[in-house]
Write an enzyme that holds these catalytic residues in place. Structure first.
Site, short mmCIF file in Angstrom:
data_model
loop_
_atom_site.label_atom_id
_atom_site.label_comp_id
_atom_site.label_asym_id
_atom_site.label_seq_id
_atom_site.Cartn_x
_atom_site.Cartn_y
_atom_site.Cartn_z
N HIS A 100 0.80 -1.26 -0.13
CA HIS A 100 0.11 0.04 -0.17
C HIS A 100 0.90 1.29 0.01
O HIS A 100 0.20 2.30 -0.25
CB HIS A 100 -0.81 -0.05 1.19
CG HIS A 100 -1.67 -1.29 1.37
ND1 HIS A 100 -0.98 -2.36 2.31
CD2 HIS A 100 -2.77 -1.77 0.78
CE1 HIS A 100 -2.22 -3.39 2.30
NE2 HIS A 100 -2.97 -3.00 1.22
N ARG B 135 -6.85 16.22 1.19
CA ARG B 135 -6.33 17.11 2.29
C ARG B 135 -4.96 16.87 2.48
O ARG B 135 -4.14 17.84 2.82
CB ARG B 135 -7.25 16.84 3.33
CG ARG B 135 -7.16 17.84 4.66
CD ARG B 135 -7.92 17.32 5.88
NE ARG B 135 -9.21 17.18 5.39
CZ ARG B 135 -10.08 16.55 5.99
NH1 ARG B 135 -9.85 15.83 6.95
NH2 ARG B 135 -11.46 16.44 5.92
N VAL C 21 -5.76 14.11 11.36
CA VAL C 21 -6.38 15.36 11.35
C VAL C 21 -7.56 15.01 10.57
O VAL C 21 -7.47 14.98 9.35
CB VAL C 21 -5.42 16.45 10.55
CG1 VAL C 21 -4.40 17.08 11.55
CG2 VAL C 21 -4.49 16.05 9.61
N GLY C 22 -8.75 14.95 11.08
CA GLY C 22 -9.81 14.76 10.45
C GLY C 22 -11.15 15.40 10.73
O GLY C 22 -11.07 16.28 11.42
N MET D 65 -14.34 7.96 12.51
CA MET D 65 -14.37 6.53 12.44
C MET D 65 -12.99 5.97 12.30
O MET D 65 -12.78 4.88 11.89
CB MET D 65 -14.97 6.43 10.83
CG MET D 65 -16.27 6.78 10.55
SD MET D 65 -17.11 6.56 9.08
CE MET D 65 -17.46 4.75 9.17
N GLU D 66 -11.89 6.53 12.85
CA GLU D 66 -10.70 6.26 12.68
C GLU D 66 -9.76 6.18 13.94
O GLU D 66 -8.78 5.30 14.11
CB GLU D 66 -9.72 7.09 11.80
CG GLU D 66 -10.03 6.73 10.32
CD GLU D 66 -11.41 7.57 9.77
OE1 GLU D 66 -12.39 7.27 8.88
OE2 GLU D 66 -11.75 8.73 10.59
N SER E 169 -17.20 18.93 11.29
CA SER E 169 -17.96 19.24 10.01
C SER E 169 -19.41 19.23 9.89
O SER E 169 -19.98 19.62 8.79
CB SER E 169 -17.25 17.94 8.96
OG SER E 169 -17.75 16.62 9.62
N ASP E 170 -20.18 18.64 10.85
CA ASP E 170 -21.56 18.55 10.96
C ASP E 170 -21.92 18.33 12.40
O ASP E 170 -21.17 18.07 13.40
CB ASP E 170 -22.10 17.34 9.85
CG ASP E 170 -21.55 16.01 10.37
OD1 ASP E 170 -22.45 15.39 11.04
OD2 ASP E 170 -20.40 15.86 10.10
#
Length: 239
Positions: A11, A31, A95-96, A187-188, A210-211
């Site tokens: 990968h 990003r 960073v999400g 989610m991570e 973000s929401d």
């Protein structure tokens, strides 16, 4: 400094390019490209396998890398394991984006994940005789909070939820996590923290709201890609 020394995995194929000991890990590879082109001096592309762009450059005289991880625990689990165990990365900073659960959180607020609750089964591979408390590296957390304070950025520090489910059939689940004081859903983080803990390296997740799960508020995909700069600038100081 970590160096690829012509190592590669299925990968990540750096072709001899350096991967720094500190890396920023956005979910979106675009990003990662934005961070590299906006903040790093002389960025060098070290990965483009499966479109998961990775770059190494210099920030304020220090080598730092940035690479996309994709979405979900399995994806960040693969990339973080390889970065740690094959390429020698020591500090991994996600960073999400995240969806707010608490009423006091608003769009663009920054949350530093001190802990990561989860509905994922990722930890089962370690065959632990109990429930492991999934937490960030205090060393990185302390540095991030100090960097945020120095920049005049207000941040929220607390527990987040790492979920394997984006569209949850159980409509009561989010409220249950909210009632336990969990700040937001992403989610991570849990998978990253578990891989780092098992390998004895440092990990931290810095998230931008973000929401909002309980209010009709959300940012656009373009805004998530290019405008979440405050968390990026905090994370870059950890190099």
């Amino acid at each position: 400094m970590s160096t690829s020394e012509f190592k590669e995995t299925p990968h990540i194929k750096p072709n001899g390019a350096e991967i720094a000991e500190t890396i920023l890990l956005p979910g979106d590879p675009l990003r990662a490209q934005f961070i590299a082109e906006t903040y790093l001096e002389n960025p060098v592309l070290f990965n483009e396998v499966r479109g998961m762009l990775g770059y190494t450059g210099t920030y304020k005289g220090k080598k730092i890398s940035v690479m996309g991880t994709g979405m979900g625990a399995p994806s960040i689990g693969i990339y973080s394991w390889e970065l740690i165990n094959v390429f020698g990365v020591k500090n991994l900073i996600r960073v999400g984006s995240a969806g707010a659960l608490q009423d006091h959180l608003n769009l663009y607020d920054i949350v530093i994940a001190m802990g990561a609750s989860t509905n994922s089964n990722f930890a089962s591979q370690f065959n632990l005789p109990g429930h492991y408390s999934i937490t960030a590296s205090y060393e990185l957390l302390e540095k991030a909070k100090k960097a945020a304070d120095a920049q005049g950025q207000k941040v929220h520090v607390g527990n987040v939820l790492t979920s394997d489910i984006f569209y949850n059939a159980d409509k009561t689940a989010a409220m249950k996590w909210k009632e336990m004081g969990v700040a937001c859903i992403e989610m991570e983080s849990a998978a990253l923290y578990l891989n780092a803990a098992h390998a004895g390296v440092n990990a931290l997740c810095i998230l931008t709201i973000s929401d909002h799960v309980f209010r009709a508020e959300e940012t656009t995909s373009e805004e998530r890609q290019t405008s979440f700069t405050k968390m990026m600038e905090i994370a870059l100081e950890l190099a």
